[in-house]
Design an enzyme around this catalytic site. Structure first.
Site, PDB file in Angstrom:
ATOM      1  CB  ILE A  99      -0.834   0.344   1.184  1.00 28.97           C
ATOM      2  CG1 ILE A  99      -1.738  -1.226   1.304  1.00 28.97           C
ATOM      3  CG2 ILE A  99      -1.872   1.163   1.213  1.00 28.97           C
ATOM      4  CD1 ILE A  99      -2.791  -1.472  -0.086  1.00 28.97           C
ATOM      5  CG  HIS A 135       0.054 -13.349   6.626  1.00 28.39           C
ATOM      6  ND1 HIS A 135       0.800 -13.038   5.548  1.00 28.39           N
ATOM      7  CD2 HIS A 135       0.815 -14.107   7.193  1.00 28.39           C
ATOM      8  CE1 HIS A 135       1.705 -13.797   5.596  1.00 28.39           C
ATOM      9  NE2 HIS A 135       2.012 -14.429   6.429  1.00 28.39           N
TER      10      HIS A 135
END
Ligand code: GRF
Length: 204
Positions: free
Chosen positions: A92, A108
């Site tokens: 990002i 994750h």
């Protein structure tokens, strides 16, 4: 609470978020689906639910600052209050992390801080877990900061690593848990029940 979902792939975590909204487990709406891959299955899921589905990638811009500015503009146009990275494989941009400090969540497929960091995604994670001889794995939802997989952990859930597990069988067990904990983390934010200090986050 308006969620902006970022996805690069098939979008099963995105679908799990939509299912949780439908089942009233999650009191939120998805106001934008953004993908860096024009052929991502997640884009099709968004279109089927009449959710704005936008393909945007760094390649479409001459430099990162203009890409970052376009991403922020897109998020504001769709009144996004929290960003959910649901299998989004790109970093990002820093301006976006800053604009949405403590409002970007990532899922994750391992128990961070183990088996995280650059290059640790998809089957690479499960291969590394099995090769390590670890007896448990699981999924993590964490806040996103300037580094891969490093921000404060919000929620985790473990699964057993069993004799004979392959990266595929382990991935399937972990994915089920991902679909369970991502909506729970988002609902905690929707109800303002997440206490964040420097390096940790706790759901009340
Ligand atoms: C999930 O395993 C997630 O943990 C990882 O990427 C995968 C996305 O899968 N970040 P999907 O596109 O949500 O099915």
């Amino acid at each position: 609470m308006n969620i902006g979902v970022f996805a690069s792939g098939r979008g099963s975590n995105f679908q799990a978020i939509l299912d949780a909204i439908h089942q009233r487990i999650l009191t939120a709406s998805v106001s934008l689906l953004l993908s860096n891959k024009s052929d991502a299955g997640a884009l099709e899921i968004a279109r089927a639910h009449h959710i704005p589905a936008v393909h945007v990638s760094q390649k479409q811009f001459s430099d990162e600052p203009s890409f970052a500015a376009a991403m922020v503009r897109l998020l504001k146009e769709h009144d996004v209050q929290i960003i959910a990275l649901a299998g989004y494989l790109k970093k990002i941009p820093i301006p976006v992390v800053r604009e949405y400090r403590n409002r970007i969540l990532n899922i994750h497929p391992a128990l961070l801080p183990s088996f995280g960091g650059h290059g640790m995604y998809g089957h690479f994670v499960h291969e590394a877990v099995i090769a390590s001889g670890a007896k448990i794995s699981g999924a993590t939802v964490h806040l996103v900061d300037e580094e891969y997989d490093r921000g404060p952990i919000v929620i985790q859930k473990a699964v057993p690593v069993e004799k004979g597990d392959t990266p595929e069988t382990l991935a399937a067990k972990v994915l089920r848990v991902e679909h369970e904990i991502f909506p729970l983390a988002l609902q905690a934010f929707a109800e303002n029940r997440v206490i964040i200090n420097e390096r940790s986050a706790w759901i009340q």
